[in-house]
Design an enzyme around this catalytic site. Structure first.
Site, PDB file in Angstrom:
ATOM      1  N   GLY A   1       0.835  -1.200   0.000  1.00  0.00           N
ATOM      2  CA  GLY A   1       0.000   0.000   0.000  1.00  0.00           C
ATOM      3  C   GLY A   1       0.870   1.250   0.000  1.00  0.00           C
ATOM      4  O   GLY A   1       1.788   1.374   0.795  1.00  0.00           O
TER       5      GLY A   1
ATOM      6  N   GLY B   1      -0.309   4.530   0.202  1.00  0.00           N
ATOM      7  CA  GLY B   1      -1.036   5.709   0.662  1.00  0.00           C
ATOM      8  C   GLY B   1      -0.139   6.498   1.616  1.00  0.00           C
ATOM      9  O   GLY B   1       1.084   6.379   1.575  1.00  0.00           O
ATOM     10  N   PHE B   2      -0.728   7.266   2.498  1.00  0.00           N
ATOM     11  CA  PHE B   2       0.074   8.086   3.410  1.00  0.00           C
ATOM     12  C   PHE B   2       0.977   7.240   4.298  1.00  0.00           C
ATOM     13  O   PHE B   2       2.133   7.575   4.522  1.00  0.00           O
ATOM     14  CB  PHE B   2      -0.831   8.965   4.279  1.00  0.00           C
TER      15      PHE B   2
ATOM     16  N   VAL C   1      -1.730  -8.091  -3.309  1.00  0.00           N
ATOM     17  CA  VAL C   1      -1.408  -9.225  -2.454  1.00  0.00           C
ATOM     18  C   VAL C   1      -2.558 -10.206  -2.498  1.00  0.00           C
ATOM     19  O   VAL C   1      -3.720  -9.846  -2.331  1.00  0.00           O
ATOM     20  CB  VAL C   1      -1.169  -8.765  -0.998  1.00  0.00           C
TER      21      VAL C   1
ATOM     22  N   GLU D   1     -17.196  19.051   2.691  1.00  0.00           N
ATOM     23  CA  GLU D   1     -16.408  19.663   1.631  1.00  0.00           C
ATOM     24  C   GLU D   1     -17.084  19.536   0.268  1.00  0.00           C
ATOM     25  O   GLU D   1     -17.126  20.485  -0.516  1.00  0.00           O
ATOM     26  CB  GLU D   1     -14.993  19.076   1.630  1.00  0.00           C
TER      27      GLU D   1
ATOM     28  N   ASP E   1      -5.259   3.684   8.285  1.00  0.00           N
ATOM     29  CA  ASP E   1      -6.672   3.366   8.529  1.00  0.00           C
ATOM     30  C   ASP E   1      -6.889   1.911   8.921  1.00  0.00           C
ATOM     31  O   ASP E   1      -7.868   1.596   9.600  1.00  0.00           O
ATOM     32  CB  ASP E   1      -7.508   3.608   7.249  1.00  0.00           C
TER      33      ASP E   1
ATOM     34  N   ALA F   1      -5.114  11.290   7.530  1.00  0.00           N
ATOM     35  CA  ALA F   1      -3.769  11.310   6.959  1.00  0.00           C
ATOM     36  C   ALA F   1      -2.648  11.402   8.011  1.00  0.00           C
ATOM     37  O   ALA F   1      -1.670  10.649   7.945  1.00  0.00           O
ATOM     38  CB  ALA F   1      -3.645  12.479   5.979  1.00  0.00           C
ATOM     39  N   GLN F   2      -2.772  12.327   8.974  1.00  0.00           N
ATOM     40  CA  GLN F   2      -1.676  12.560   9.916  1.00  0.00           C
ATOM     41  C   GLN F   2      -1.239  11.313  10.685  1.00  0.00           C
ATOM     42  O   GLN F   2      -0.053  10.982  10.691  1.00  0.00           O
ATOM     43  CB  GLN F   2      -2.052  13.683  10.906  1.00  0.00           C
TER      44      GLN F   2
END
Lengths: 449, 449
Positions: A16, A18-19, A84, A176, A305, A320-321
């Site tokens: 993965g 991502g972040f 995977v 948003e 996550d 994200a953080q």
């Protein structure tokens, strides 16, 4: 099928990008290890700005960057676009969909989460969610086509069709999206249409829980609702959607018309969590200890996550953080384990700098924790949001182009990138293939009236 | 269904918003007429740069612009995203797919052309052509995935798979695609991969006629072939493709391996030409007179690729410049007809400024006719190409962003926008849905080896 031969250096596989995965990889790039990054996609997506792609302010290339270009400065990292298929924790090997088998000494799993329709998988087509660049393009297509279809209907019938947009879910993404739809309909599209008035479009947020932006402090929740109402966005809390159909949403017996329904209501962890065969929570997130390991597996790290990490009695949120911090921590811990200095390492602790959500073109709410504590709303919060998001974009190219697009769109109120790409099917759109069209037109008696 | 009511001013309908239609509309915007522009898409595409989207140098938004934003400064123009289903020349009405009926006093048909697979429609999936933004994204996906798949194969098998790209058709589009594939494999992708060597990729152009760039003067054809060979692109002329399959192309009995096949061999006019019910040529282009009207219909104009217009005994080619000039001429003629001053108007004459085709990153061939006559090749031709193409892009925003991307890519040799978007299926790619994946992984005995 040949296995990857055992090198002298420890092998780390990151699943993965991502972040969590990208931050782990960039840290591992500095260590004496051989790294393989596996991702189904060829790009890392800056998800916090995905809604701006959906709303035609930014292009996909502004917020997505090929994983290979992010990591190509690290000679010890290879990237493979793959998935995977199976994990064998005993022999420490992964099998990928292509058939490739990767052996690992350390494994970082950071495959994130996807939409959850709470068992109603058939809703996915009726109300797309926002996780990928493709999702964003699809949402953009639907929102823009709703205006096009309304213009056509008015040209045909002479009456102004309703333009109600429904966003299901009142978290940051929902807020948003709703604010942005309200903005583009009132500010950017009015001069484009001759028949309809795009500014009469209404946007409604349906939230199941009692509050909009449930994770934010009470005063910011209230400010957010105020700012949404100022944009003409209606908010309904405690409203559980029971049915979604073409052109409508139902809450119990109440039917709400909707020209375009968007899903921002729930996420579920990647199935790789359960597939690991370790302890997971009710949702399927992997329970991890103070070093981000599942019990009994100090060589496996779960980040972002997909990880269920408790801090101060609460689960760290899937944003994200924490993912970035977890990825970095896992990589650093691998470095310490290799050099035999892990014993003294502190437990992972999420350093919460705060949260932000924009509400339209020049308002936002910001729960700031670092470098000072404050709850901001309105224009100052929005400026903070802009600054932080440009700062955290990976890649100078992206920062530059995002800044330019924002200046173009926000400051000069100029056109964004309102391209409709992909299928042009819409309910009521009697599309004909070229050939069929030609055949019909070739007939001499024309079916006019 | 209500008809559009008859206004006081003449009504002009423009079908198609390519170079012909957009230029006609911008001219009509200045006249005392009411204009409706009908297009299936919401955007005008700058087709000469489409291959750069396919090759990940530019983003779709750089070369496509919503039709509404191009025309929103003209209050007498309305745009509808729709398709013509039937034309009744007697009552001067169009029926659109939505059911809308448009009455016209003047009609401009500029629906252009599409790919022609010469009767082999099944080849469309095996060898995509390049006409739309979606085509460009699909070609980009296939080219980039070919490298990804090769890297995966090498990771799995340890041997370097062949990387042969085949471009069918040696006109400007084929030459530009082939040169660009050679460029990206040699210049931009080499540092991205650890296992394969992208620079070993070969590109072959298969052309049925005896010459590459058949429409160009002999000396430029030779220069083009020289420059292509310098980039490592092989060219084969007089080679008629008889079969296309997954992973190969056949010329008679000869089988050529191909990891990715692209189609740039032929186009056919839009079916709307035949549907007009006027005289067409063998291909289906509408025969038009000196005022761009089909015989007997001074109120109908056909512009661009769909028109068959003879000048100096030759058909004017189906490229951007004639289309733009035809669109403008048709609109001006409508203005003169309305004001009763059409009698003195000169016949349409294509003012040929020349042609250009790029060959990779810093070479091109240019047949310049205006403002002076010259046949250029190499770097100077390339600089000319750059300048002309930025100049003709519609919209300052696009010019600025295209210029920036080119500087980024050509001068600093930095990353383009190499995002793979859309389906990730590839031959041999055993993709598993998430659920299936989870189910397989949940089984305790793992199928490793």
């Amino acid at each position: 099928m040949s296995e990857v031969t055992v090198g002298r250096r420890p092998r780390v596989v990151v699943v993965g990008a991502g972040f969590g995965g990208i931050n782990a990889a960039m840290e591992l790039g500095k260590l004496p290890v051989d790294v393989t990054v596996v991702d189904r996609r060829n790009h890392h997506t800056f998800q916090p700005l995905l809604y701006q792609v959906a709303m035609a302010v930014l292009s996909p290339a502004d917020i997505a960057q090929p994983i290979r270009s992010i990591l190509n400065g690290f000679n010890n990292i290879e990237v493979t676009m793959d998935e995977v298929q199976a994990i064998d924790k005993e022999s420490k090997r992964l099998k990928l969909s292509s058939g490739t088998v990767l052996a690992y000494d350390y494994l970082i799993v950071a495959t994130g989460s996807t939409h959850s329709y709470f068992g109603h998988d058939d809703w996915a087509k009726l109300a797309p969610g926002l996780k990928t660049v493709e999702d964003a393009t699809e949402i953009r297509r639907r929102v823009l086509l709703a205006f096009e279809l309304a213009e056509r209907q008015m040209l045909e019938t002479g009456t102004h069709p309703p333009l109600n947009f429904v966003v299901i879910g009142g978290g940051p993404t929902g807020v948003e999206l709703a604010g942005a739809i309200s903005d583009i309909s009132r500010l950017y599209m009015t001069k484009d249409f001759r028949h309809i008035d795009p500014s009469v479009a209404t946007v409604m947020i349906l939230e199941g829980s009692p509050a909009i932006l449930g994770a934010y402090p009470k005063d910011l929740q209230e400010k957010a609702v105020e700012q949404l109402h100022a944009l003409g966005v209606q908010t309904r809390t405690g409203s559980h959607v029971t049915e979604i159909g073409e052109g409508y949403v139902k809450i119990g017996d109440e039917r709400i018309e909707s020209v375009c329904t968007l899903w921002a209501a729930g996420v579920q962890p990647s199935p790789l969590g359960k597939a690991l065969g370790v302890e997971v929570d009710r949702k399927g997130c992997v329970l991890v200890d103070e070093h981000l390991n599942p019990a009994g597996h100090p060589e496996i790290f779960v980040c972002g996550d997909l990880a269920h990490f408790e801090q101060d009695g609460k689960q760290v949120p899937g944003v994200a953080q924490p993912a970035m911090q977890m990825g970095k921590y896992a990589a650093q811990r691998i470095g310490l384990l290799i050099s035999g200095r892990a014993a003294g390492q502190k437990a992972f602790r999420y350093f919460d700098k705060g949260d932000m959500a924009t509400i339209g073109r020049k308002a936002a709410v910001a729960r700031i924790v670092w470098p000072f504590k404050a709850n901001w709303s309105g224009f100052m919060a929005w400026i903070t949001w802009l600054t932080v998001h440009v700062f955290f974009l990976i890649g100078f190219r992206n920062r530059f182009s995002v800044f330019r697009e924002w200046a173009w769109t926000y400051i000069w109120k100029r056109d964004g990138v309102r391209l409709i790409v992909g299928s042009q099917d819409l309910p009521g759109w009697d599309q004909l293939a070229d050939k069929e069209l030609a055949a019909r037109q070739a007939t001499s008696s024309l079916p006019l009236d």
